[in-house]
Design a protein around this motif. Structure first.
Motif, short mmCIF file in Angstrom:
data_model
loop_
_atom_site.label_atom_id
_atom_site.label_comp_id
_atom_site.label_asym_id
_atom_site.label_seq_id
_atom_site.Cartn_x
_atom_site.Cartn_y
_atom_site.Cartn_z
N LEU A 120 -25.63 -66.39 44.01
CA LEU A 120 -25.24 -67.10 45.23
C LEU A 120 -24.83 -68.54 44.96
O LEU A 120 -23.84 -69.04 45.51
CB LEU A 120 -26.41 -67.07 46.22
CG LEU A 120 -26.15 -67.60 47.64
CD1 LEU A 120 -25.22 -66.67 48.40
CD2 LEU A 120 -27.48 -67.75 48.39
N LEU A 121 -25.59 -69.21 44.09
CA LEU A 121 -25.37 -70.63 43.83
C LEU A 121 -24.49 -70.89 42.61
O LEU A 121 -24.22 -72.04 42.28
CB LEU A 121 -26.72 -71.33 43.64
CG LEU A 121 -27.68 -71.26 44.83
CD1 LEU A 121 -29.05 -71.81 44.44
CD2 LEU A 121 -27.13 -72.02 46.02
N HIS A 122 -24.09 -69.81 41.93
CA HIS A 122 -23.29 -69.95 40.71
C HIS A 122 -23.99 -70.89 39.72
O HIS A 122 -23.40 -71.86 39.22
CB HIS A 122 -21.89 -70.48 41.04
CG HIS A 122 -21.12 -69.62 42.00
ND1 HIS A 122 -20.51 -68.45 41.63
CD2 HIS A 122 -20.90 -69.76 43.33
CE1 HIS A 122 -19.92 -67.90 42.68
NE2 HIS A 122 -20.16 -68.68 43.73
N LEU A 123 -25.25 -70.59 39.45
CA LEU A 123 -26.05 -71.44 38.56
C LEU A 123 -25.49 -71.44 37.15
O LEU A 123 -25.10 -70.40 36.62
CB LEU A 123 -27.50 -70.96 38.53
CG LEU A 123 -28.29 -71.03 39.84
CD1 LEU A 123 -29.68 -70.43 39.63
CD2 LEU A 123 -28.38 -72.46 40.35
N ASP A 124 -25.46 -72.62 36.55
CA ASP A 124 -25.08 -72.71 35.13
C ASP A 124 -26.24 -72.28 34.25
O ASP A 124 -26.03 -71.60 33.23
CB ASP A 124 -24.68 -74.14 34.80
CG ASP A 124 -23.42 -74.57 35.55
OD1 ASP A 124 -22.34 -74.05 35.22
OD2 ASP A 124 -23.54 -75.40 36.48
N GLU A 125 -27.43 -72.69 34.63
CA GLU A 125 -28.64 -72.31 33.88
C GLU A 125 -29.75 -71.94 34.86
O GLU A 125 -29.80 -72.45 35.98
CB GLU A 125 -29.13 -73.47 33.00
CG GLU A 125 -28.20 -73.86 31.89
CD GLU A 125 -28.78 -74.98 31.02
OE1 GLU A 125 -30.02 -74.99 30.84
OE2 GLU A 125 -28.01 -75.83 30.55
N LEU A 126 -30.64 -71.07 34.40
CA LEU A 126 -31.84 -70.72 35.15
C LEU A 126 -33.04 -70.89 34.22
O LEU A 126 -33.10 -70.27 33.15
CB LEU A 126 -31.79 -69.28 35.66
CG LEU A 126 -33.08 -68.74 36.26
CD1 LEU A 126 -33.39 -69.45 37.58
CD2 LEU A 126 -33.02 -67.24 36.46
N LEU A 127 -33.97 -71.75 34.62
CA LEU A 127 -35.18 -71.97 33.83
C LEU A 127 -36.35 -71.24 34.47
O LEU A 127 -36.66 -71.45 35.65
CB LEU A 127 -35.50 -73.46 33.75
CG LEU A 127 -34.44 -74.37 33.11
CD1 LEU A 127 -34.91 -75.82 33.15
CD2 LEU A 127 -34.14 -73.94 31.68
N LEU A 128 -37.00 -70.37 33.72
CA LEU A 128 -38.23 -69.73 34.14
C LEU A 128 -39.38 -70.52 33.54
O LEU A 128 -39.48 -70.64 32.31
CB LEU A 128 -38.26 -68.27 33.67
CG LEU A 128 -37.07 -67.40 34.11
CD1 LEU A 128 -37.14 -66.04 33.43
CD2 LEU A 128 -37.07 -67.25 35.62
N ILE A 129 -40.22 -71.09 34.40
CA ILE A 129 -41.24 -72.03 33.91
C ILE A 129 -42.64 -71.57 34.32
O ILE A 129 -43.07 -71.78 35.46
CB ILE A 129 -40.99 -73.45 34.45
CG1 ILE A 129 -39.57 -73.92 34.07
CG2 ILE A 129 -42.02 -74.42 33.90
CD1 ILE A 129 -39.24 -75.32 34.54
N PRO A 130 -43.37 -70.91 33.41
CA PRO A 130 -44.75 -70.55 33.72
C PRO A 130 -45.65 -71.77 33.73
O PRO A 130 -45.52 -72.66 32.89
CB PRO A 130 -45.12 -69.59 32.57
CG PRO A 130 -44.22 -69.99 31.45
CD PRO A 130 -42.95 -70.48 32.07
N SER A 131 -46.54 -71.84 34.69
CA SER A 131 -47.45 -72.98 34.79
C SER A 131 -48.49 -72.93 33.68
O SER A 131 -48.89 -71.87 33.22
CB SER A 131 -48.13 -72.99 36.16
OG SER A 131 -48.81 -71.76 36.37
N GLY A 132 -48.91 -74.10 33.25
CA GLY A 132 -49.95 -74.18 32.22
C GLY A 132 -51.32 -74.04 32.84
O GLY A 132 -52.03 -73.06 32.64
#
Length: 229
Positions: free
Chosen positions: A31-43
């Motif tokens: 939808l947003l035409h993302l250049d990058e997607l970061l998956l960030i698990p919490s510590g």
């Protein structure tokens, strides 16, 4: 819609990651035409109990889930680059979104649209986050509707006012503004939670539940380690 580089941020405990996470990521990447997607698990998720799975195992689970997500992107011809980021796991102390946002702003600079992806339930609870008003001055927010959550009824007056003042009427706002706007998407409705999924995995329907709700590569690790039994 390509004025700024667009970085999607999907954070969470991911205990375990499920199909809902992947659907949310896929929906907004397209939808947003993302250049990058970061998956960030919490510590150390400050709003969760001490019984969560270790950070390193959760990192391995979301890293495995990212394999399935990458395959989905390839099939759907979504060019978004996927990354699994250790930024919160490697940072000492409780994991706060504002700290992550500040670090990512430093990394990507002022001329990038940082877009924090979340469900409506997280948007409703945003005022409980540390320095939540400062967060919106670092990122944009894209929130997807969820069943059983009525934003008009559940938003706090302060949050409703923020949405009135800084709500984005169209996607072009997130493409052209680096931070400060909230976009609500009603086209995607996901009714999955990691808490309910963990409970289901303890039942006799474990295998059936997993095949429908957990990415295959992540479930392979869950099985090998004997998690959530």
């Amino acid at each position: 819609m390509n004025t700024l580089k667009k970085i999607g941020i999907l954070g969470g405990t991911f205990d375990p990651p499920h199909i809902g996470h992947l659907k949310l990521a896929t929906h907004f990447a397209k939808l947003l035409h993302l250049d990058e997607l970061l998956l960030i698990p919490s510590g150390q998720p400050w709003q969760k109990s001490d019984t969560i799975t270790s950070a390193q195992v959760r990192f391995s689970l979301i890293e495995a889930a990212a394999i399935d997500l990458a395959r989905a992107f390839l099939y759907l011809k979504i060019p978004t680059k996927i990354g699994v980021d250790r930024i919160e796991i490697d940072r000492a102390g409780p994991s706060y979104a504002i700290d992550t946002a500040l670090s990512l702003r430093e990394r990507y600079g002022k001329d990038a649209s940082l877009i924090w992806l979340m469900g409506a339930d997280s948007l409703i609870g945003l005022p409980s986050w540390k320095s939540w008003k400062d967060l919106i001055n670092q990122v944009n927010i894209a929130a997807a509707s969820r069943p059983h959550h009525d934003l008009q009824k559940e938003l706090s007056p302060e949050m409703a006012q923020l949405l009135k003042n800084q709500g984005a009427n169209g996607l072009e706002v997130l493409a052209n503004q680096a931070y400060g706007h909230i976009y609500i998407d009603n086209k995607l409705s996901i009714d999955l939670s990691s808490t309910e999924l963990r409970n289901h995995l303890k039942t006799s329907a474990r295998t059936t539940v997993a095949s429908e709700q957990i990415p295959a590569h992540a479930f392979e690790i869950i099985t090998n380690l004997g998690l959530y039994q």
